[in-house]
Design a protein around this motif. Sequence first.
Motif, short mmCIF file in Angstrom:
data_model
loop_
_atom_site.label_atom_id
_atom_site.label_comp_id
_atom_site.label_asym_id
_atom_site.label_seq_id
_atom_site.Cartn_x
_atom_site.Cartn_y
_atom_site.Cartn_z
N LEU A 136 8.76 -0.71 -9.06
CA LEU A 136 8.18 0.37 -8.27
C LEU A 136 8.69 0.11 -7.02
N GLY A 192 2.34 -7.66 -17.87
CA GLY A 192 2.05 -6.26 -18.41
C GLY A 192 2.99 -5.17 -17.99
N ARG A 193 2.66 -3.78 -17.93
CA ARG A 193 3.79 -2.80 -17.69
C ARG A 193 3.07 -1.69 -17.02
N THR A 194 3.98 -0.67 -16.82
CA THR A 194 3.40 0.81 -16.19
C THR A 194 3.37 1.39 -17.66
N HIS A 195 2.63 2.66 -17.38
CA HIS A 195 2.43 3.64 -18.51
C HIS A 195 2.27 5.06 -17.98
N PRO A 226 -3.71 1.24 -3.57
CA PRO A 226 -2.34 1.64 -2.79
C PRO A 226 -1.55 2.75 -3.88
N TYR A 237 -1.93 -4.15 2.83
CA TYR A 237 -2.45 -5.75 2.64
C TYR A 237 -3.25 -6.03 3.66
N ASN A 285 -0.75 6.81 -17.46
CA ASN A 285 -1.78 6.36 -16.46
C ASN A 285 -1.35 6.62 -14.96
N SER A 286 0.12 6.24 -14.49
CA SER A 286 0.41 6.15 -13.13
C SER A 286 1.76 7.09 -12.97
N ARG A 327 -5.98 -6.40 -13.89
CA ARG A 327 -5.86 -5.24 -13.02
C ARG A 327 -7.27 -4.79 -12.59
N TRP A 377 -8.55 -6.76 -9.87
CA TRP A 377 -7.85 -6.65 -8.51
C TRP A 377 -8.19 -5.10 -8.46
N LEU A 437 0.42 -11.95 -4.24
CA LEU A 437 -0.22 -11.24 -5.09
C LEU A 437 0.34 -10.19 -5.92
N PRO A 466 -3.17 -8.60 -19.07
CA PRO A 466 -2.72 -7.56 -17.78
C PRO A 466 -3.88 -7.01 -17.54
N ALA A 503 1.68 -10.77 -9.58
CA ALA A 503 1.09 -10.40 -10.61
C ALA A 503 1.77 -9.30 -11.62
N HIS A 504 2.72 -8.73 -11.14
CA HIS A 504 3.49 -7.67 -11.81
C HIS A 504 4.29 -8.27 -12.71
N THR A 529 7.19 0.02 -4.08
CA THR A 529 6.48 -1.05 -3.20
C THR A 529 6.83 -2.47 -3.79
C1 HEM Z 1 1.29 -2.21 -3.24
C2 HEM Z 1 0.17 -2.70 -4.18
C3 HEM Z 1 0.62 -2.42 -5.68
C4 HEM Z 1 0.71 -1.23 -6.21
C5 HEM Z 1 1.15 -0.06 -5.53
C6 HEM Z 1 0.71 -1.25 -7.64
C7 HEM Z 1 0.84 -0.52 -8.43
C8 HEM Z 1 0.65 -0.56 -9.93
C9 HEM Z 1 1.07 0.47 -10.93
C10 HEM Z 1 1.50 2.02 -10.57
C11 HEM Z 1 0.80 -0.21 -12.16
C12 HEM Z 1 0.92 0.57 -13.45
C13 HEM Z 1 -0.42 1.31 -14.07
C14 HEM Z 1 -0.14 1.73 -15.16
O1 HEM Z 1 0.57 2.69 -15.43
O2 HEM Z 1 -0.96 1.47 -16.36
C15 HEM Z 1 0.50 -1.45 -11.98
C16 HEM Z 1 0.14 -2.34 -12.98
C17 HEM Z 1 -0.39 -3.51 -12.98
N1 HEM Z 1 -0.87 -4.09 -11.64
FE1 HEM Z 1 -0.42 -3.41 -9.89
N2 HEM Z 1 0.09 -2.72 -7.87
C18 HEM Z 1 -0.14 -3.22 -6.68
C19 HEM Z 1 -0.52 -4.48 -6.66
C20 HEM Z 1 -1.03 -5.51 -7.53
C21 HEM Z 1 -1.90 -6.66 -7.45
C22 HEM Z 1 -2.12 -7.24 -6.16
C23 HEM Z 1 -2.24 -7.09 -8.71
C24 HEM Z 1 -3.00 -8.25 -9.09
C25 HEM Z 1 -3.01 -9.38 -8.27
C26 HEM Z 1 -1.39 -6.12 -9.58
C27 HEM Z 1 -1.45 -6.11 -10.80
C28 HEM Z 1 -1.11 -5.41 -12.02
C29 HEM Z 1 -1.13 -5.60 -13.46
C30 HEM Z 1 -1.50 -6.87 -13.86
C31 HEM Z 1 -0.68 -4.52 -13.75
C32 HEM Z 1 -0.26 -4.14 -15.47
C33 HEM Z 1 -1.54 -3.49 -16.15
C34 HEM Z 1 -1.27 -3.24 -17.33
O3 HEM Z 1 -0.13 -4.06 -18.04
O4 HEM Z 1 -2.17 -2.41 -18.08
N3 HEM Z 1 -0.96 -5.18 -9.02
N4 HEM Z 1 0.42 -1.65 -10.42
#
Ligand code: HEM
Length: 290
Positions: free
Chosen positions: A229, A175-178, A142, A155, A181-182, A45, A48, A168, A41, A171-172, A231
């Motif tokens: 989230l 993985g997860r939020t931490h 974002p 977008y 990190n955020s 990220r 991306w 897109l 994951p 892809a959430h 969003t």
């Molecule tokens: C409005 C668009 C988006 C917002 C606001 C957003 C926001 C976030 C946030 C806040 C996290 C948590 C980060 C952390 O605390 O470690 C996260 C994780 C993640 N995002 Fe997004 N994201 C967006 C779009 C995307 C897109 C387009 C992709 C890939 C195509 C993506 C892939 C991921 C992945 C794989 C994780 C997990 C990471 C991990 O487990 O360490 N996100 N995102």
Amino acid sequence: IVHIAALNKDRKIDDYQRIYNKIAEKIREEDEYDGYIGYGPILVRLGWHSSGTYDKTNNSGGSYGGTYRFKLESSDPSNNGLQNAAKFLDPIYKEFNWISHGDLYTLGAVCAVQEAQGPKIPWRPGRVDLPETETPANGRLPDANNGADYVRNFYARLRMNDREAVALTGAHCLGRTHYKNSGFDGPWGAASNSFTNEFFVNLLNEQWKLEKNKSGNYQYDSPKGYMMLKTDYALIQDPSYLKIVKEFANDEASFFKEFASSFQKLLENGIDYPKGAPQYIFKTLDEQDI
Ligand code: HEM
Ligand SMILES: NC(=O)CCn1cnc2ccccc21
């Protein structure tokens, strides 16, 4: 700004498949990372975020220059935690230092999606490392504390329509939020390292409650310990997005098809590929019986 893909005649598919396999084997090997989610994951990220700085108004930012490697970009608060992905790739860059950083970051993301049993993502080499002076300013990625209008506008800057935007964000599923990190946490439920349409199924099937978390941020939580989230949740608040969420929740193949094309477009935004530029579809470790 114009970024032309550099064609490297000496490197063929097996050169890049070797790097793909190195990344895939390291993901398989280092499986304990982040509570046994693994590195997949966060590699997605990183690919991306190194692409998400793109701005269609002047064709700036994006994956081409590999500028995530510079402090200005890697220290963007939006990139908190991605250092772990960069550290994961460091030894692989040292062994294959003929590859550009932009190609490595995007190849890592493609590998991570495919090794998580996601769709095949076609990939084209040719990104060229740019100097530090070309690093985009912070603030292009974002902010999760927003609704549907913000998501659509964000977008649009990446040339993505509603269908591409919903795909897109799927892809959430990974993985997860931490908190560290955020400022978001969860899910206490199953964080996943398998690429599926579950994000859309959860959005539609769970009861979501808007809560203020211990960081003071608002997030949606479900009885099963899942989270979304603002969003994410926006995708079922907006009628156009909701229609697409329902399609992807009921048809994983259509989600996979749209994700593959949208993710390749995201990773290639801002790059002009000359006629005859090679495109590769990598085999998974399983397909090679590795
Ligand atoms: C409005 C668009 C988006 C917002 C606001 C957003 C926001 C976030 C946030 C806040 C996290 C948590 C980060 C952390 O605390 O470690 C996260 C994780 C993640 N995002 Fe997004 N994201 C967006 C779009 C995307 C897109 C387009 C992709 C890939 C195509 C993506 C892939 C991921 C992945 C794989 C994780 C997990 C990471 C991990 O487990 O360490 N996100 N995102
Ligand atoms: N299954 C879950 O509750 C986590 C899914 N999820 C929802 N929004 C997210 C944002 C980033 C990573 C995982 C996310």
